[in-house]
Each structure stands twice: as C-alpha cells, then as structure tokens.
Design an enzyme around this catalytic site. Structure first.
Site, PDB file in Angstrom:
ATOM      1  N   HIS A 187      -6.046   4.437  -0.458  1.00  0.00           N
ATOM      2  CA  HIS A 187      -6.131   4.137   0.975  1.00  0.00           C
ATOM      3  C   HIS A 187      -6.046   5.377   1.867  1.00  0.00           C
ATOM      4  CE1 HIS A 187      -1.714   4.271   0.639  1.00  0.00           C
ATOM      5  NE2 HIS A 187      -1.647   4.322   1.961  1.00  0.00           N
ATOM      6  N   HIS A 188      -5.849   6.563   1.274  1.00  0.00           N
ATOM      7  CA  HIS A 188      -5.916   7.804   2.054  1.00  0.00           C
ATOM      8  C   HIS A 188      -7.151   8.637   1.703  1.00  0.00           C
ATOM      9  CE1 HIS A 188      -2.294   7.689   4.476  1.00  0.00           C
ATOM     10  NE2 HIS A 188      -1.615   7.247   3.436  1.00  0.00           N
ATOM     11  N   HIS A 202       2.806  10.034  -2.511  1.00  0.00           N
ATOM     12  CA  HIS A 202       3.172   8.614  -2.503  1.00  0.00           C
ATOM     13  C   HIS A 202       2.019   7.733  -2.971  1.00  0.00           C
ATOM     14  CE1 HIS A 202       1.082   8.330   1.438  1.00  0.00           C
ATOM     15  NE2 HIS A 202       1.028   7.039   1.206  1.00  0.00           N
ATOM     16  N   ASP A 259      -4.585   0.389   8.310  1.00  0.00           N
ATOM     17  CA  ASP A 259      -3.303   1.099   8.297  1.00  0.00           C
ATOM     18  C   ASP A 259      -3.239   2.094   9.448  1.00  0.00           C
ATOM     19  OD1 ASP A 259      -0.765   1.780   7.291  1.00  0.00           O
ATOM     20  OD2 ASP A 259      -1.586   3.406   6.100  1.00  0.00           O
ATOM     21  N   HIS A 272       0.804  -1.230   0.000  1.00  0.00           N
ATOM     22  CA  HIS A 272       0.000   0.000   0.000  1.00  0.00           C
ATOM     23  C   HIS A 272       0.834   1.275   0.000  1.00  0.00           C
ATOM     24  CE1 HIS A 272       0.836  -0.759   4.260  1.00  0.00           C
ATOM     25  NE2 HIS A 272       0.590   0.520   4.498  1.00  0.00           N
ATOM     26  N   LYS A 293       6.217   5.418  -1.331  1.00  0.00           N
ATOM     27  CA  LYS A 293       7.162   6.180  -0.501  1.00  0.00           C
ATOM     28  C   LYS A 293       8.592   6.067  -1.021  1.00  0.00           C
ATOM     29  CE  LYS A 293       4.570   6.293   3.838  1.00  0.00           C
ATOM     30  NZ  LYS A 293       4.531   5.893   5.251  1.00  0.00           N
TER      31      LYS A 293
END
Length: 414
Positions: free
Chosen positions: A307-308, A280, A357, A251, A255
């Site tokens: 996922h953010h 990222h 997360d 995920h 980065k």
C-alpha cells in the site's frame, strides 16, 4: 420439484451464501436484501443488538421504486443515524417475546398490544403501510441478535398480504441461519478490532479503530465502483469486496514492530528513522503470513506489503521476498536496492488502499499537523493521479465520493 421444495432449496442456497460473508455490514445488507426479495416486500428494515439495546441499522426499498443511483444506495449502509428504538415499537416487542408478527391488515392489529411499527419506512413517502411481517433473527441457541421488519409483503400475484402460515417454518429457518452468520461476522470484526486496539493502547495515534474502519469501508466501496466499470462477475465482486473490507483494516499492523520512539515522534523523521518506519510494510506482511489461517489474513498481507508502492515505481518496499525483506533476483537497482513496483505490477487492493489511506490521513488531525480542508485533499489526489496513484482508481474514488463522505460520518474519531 414442488413449489415448497424449491423454496426450501432456495433457502439452503441463501444460507450457504450468508456463511461465506465475513464483514458484518455487507452481510446485513445481503440478509435484508434477500428477505425483502423473498417476501416481495415494498420496504425492509434490519435492527441489530448492540449490547443490551436493539438499534436500527438500515432500511431498503425496492430498486424499481427508488430513484437513487447505486452509489447513493450504498450510503444507507453507512447512515450515521443509527438509533435505539422506542419500547413500544414492533422490533422491541419481538425482542421481548421472540414471536413473529405477521399481519395482512395493520388496522386490525389489536390496539391493546400498544405496539406500533418502527417508522423507518416513512423515509419513503410513497409507501402506505398496509401489511407487516417482522421476525427475530434468533440463533440455534435461542439468542436474538436482531430483527427484520418487512412492510407490505406481496404474494405471487402482487397482492399485499400476510405470509402464508405454511411459510412460517421457512422464515424461522432463514432467520436462524442469518443470525448464526451475523454472530460469526461480528466475532471476526471484534477479533480484528482487538488487534487495532493493541495499536491504540501502544498510543499509535494514527491507528485508531475509527481510522481503520474508514479505510476498510472506503477501500471496499472504491473497489466495487472500479470492478463494476470493469464488468467483473457479480459474485467475484461481492467476495472480493467482503474480504477487502476486513483485510484493509490491517494495512498498518506492521507498525507494531516499529520502535515506539519513532512511531510516536511528533516531528519530522530523520532519514534513518524514515527507513526504519518504512519497514512496517514488510514486517506487517511477515506477521500476517506467519499467522494466516484465513483468506482475510492472506489478502491483508498483500495490502500491508504494497500500500506504499507508487504508480510511477518510486514507492516502497518494491520487489522483495516478504519472508526475508531482500530484493528479488533481477529486480535490484545499481545500489542493490529493490526496484519499486509500478503500474499494474502493484496488486489491485494495494493500489486502492494507497489512495484511501492518504485521503483519510490528510482529512484527519495528526499530532504533527492539523487536518486539511477536503478541497485541498481532493486536489492533491487528483494532482497525484498517474504518478503516485493509479488513474483508474482515482476515477473510481471520485465516483464513490458521496459514499466515502457517508462512511466518514459513520466512523468519526472519538
């Protein structure tokens, strides 16, 4: 079709199913469950080679004989008490000899062998050892990758007995196909963990192998709980869970593209640095799409990108073209920035990884803060339900909490 032909066809179908599994833990569960069912055995255990040592992975008994909930049953997969075996136990004897042990009456087993059953079956107090069937999981090249031990196999009438001699070639075929599938799944996990180790080598203190293993396992279990409540088809659940387990581990791969001075900064990021860090998500999706050669990378790209995002639409990166990072047409705000995805616009897997997360990040030490108490983490997740997080997924998370705690113990930080 004769009974033997039916058995052979069943094994071919099972082997095809094994070949489609990619996560090694789920594959081992599938192999053991299938072996126990085909042998009509009371208890089954599976043991896996780790380096040069054979270790117990997990043990299962019959659902009808076991008064545990589905969630508690899943905890066996993440039992942190994996252990090496004594030399004199049957699985290690099989590892040394490569032979099958098939005994109708354990009391008649020659004492001169100085070999005993591995005692994991004793965790089930109503099990009295009578018969045993144990065999190596040996690849077509002759490499033993594990052993299965079945306690009290039964014939079609329900009588505890040894396996018929005519079934030994079928057992060997089953074991060979299972072993080959295990090797493939182990290689897949090694490849993904190798990528994560690159992040660790770059001293990204958050992206440890333990962290990504936890996030992947948490996500898969929460998904299964949610999907079962939605009454999704069992085959779809199994396939999606298998893909998610590995894909979620990647995920934060984006980065790698973020400057180390920002990635390693111990204090609070400036607004400009934070904007760079948010990239990222897009960079991770681009990297995975560019090098996608399997379903895992394609699912991982979707997770990396989303996922953010937030349930209320205030997350990032929003409605963008992942290839360019630019806003999609008709999805720009008054400043020309992409509008955030909200609600069910966010893919299911992205919604799940968003929760797990955050949970794992808060539960563990970071360079800029100490780990939170679990009660504070859970309160935060509950408070953010309906704003940051999908309420249905939060419910599924809390219903899976016992298994999540078991996963945390299975994959501790070094």
């Amino acid at each position: 079709m004769t009974e033997r032909s039916q058995a052979f066809q069943q094994l071919l179908d099972v082997s095809k199913d094994f070949g489609q599994a990619r996560d090694v833990d789920f594959l081992l569960e599938k192999i053991l469950t299938t072996a126990r069912r085909l042998g009509n055995a009371e208890v089954g255990s599976i043991y896996i080679m780790e380096g040069e040592v054979l270790r117990h992975h997990h043990t299962r008994n019959g659902v009808s004989q076991c008064s545990v909930s589905p969630d508690n049953a899943q905890q066996h997969l993440y039992d942190p008490s994996s252990y090496p075996l004594p030399d004199e136990c049957i699985p290690n004897h099989i590892l040394r000899t490569g032979n099958i042990i098939n005994i109708a009456d354990i009391s008649q087993f020659p004492s001169v062998e100085s070999v005993i059953p591995e005692p994991s079956y004793t965790h089930y107090p109503h099990t009295t050892l009578t018969a045993i069937l144990a065999f190596p999981l040996k690849t077509h090249q002759g490499k033993i990758v594990g052993v299965i031990q079945l306690i009290n196999p039964r014939d079609n009438s329900g009588t505890i007995t040894a396996a018929p001699e005519d079934d030994i070639p079928l057992i060997q075929l089953f074991a060979s196909n299972a072993a080959s599938a295990i090797e493939r799944a182990q290689n897949t996990r090694v490849r993904i963990q190798g990528i994560i180790q690159i992040l660790t080598a770059l001293r990204d203190t958050e992206e440890t192998v333990a962290h990504v293993n936890r996030v992947g396992a948490y996500a898969a279990e929460v998904y299964e709980t949610w999907a079962r409540k939605k009454a999704l088809p069992a085959q779809e659940i199994a396939q999606c869970k298998d893909s998610l387990r590995l894909a979620a581990m990647l995920h934060d791969i984006g980065k790698l593209a973020i400057p180390s001075v920002i990635r390693k900064k111990p204090g609070k990021l400036s607004e400009e640095e934070y904007d760079t860090m948010k990239e990222h998500t897009t960079k991770g999706a681009q990297l995975l799409i560019q090098h996608a050669n399997s379903e895992i990378e394609r699912v991982a790209a979707d997770i990396a990108l989303t996922h953010h995002e937030r349930w209320d639409g205030r997350g990032y990166p929003g409605h963008i073209d992942p290839a360019t990072g630019t806003p999609l047409e008709c999805y720009e705000d008054e400043k020309g920035c992409p509008k955030g995805k909200k609600g069910e616009e966010i893919p299911v897997f992205g919604r799940i990884v968003a929760i797990v997360d955050v949970y794992d990040a808060l539960m563990n030490h970071r360079v800029f803060r100490e780990a939170w108490k679990e009660e504070d983490v859970l309160k935060t997740l509950q408070t953010e339900s309906g704003t940051h997080f999908d309420p249905e997924m939060i419910d599924a998370f809390f219903e899976t909490l016992d298994t999540i705690r078991a996963i945390s113990k299975r994959f501790p930080d070094a």
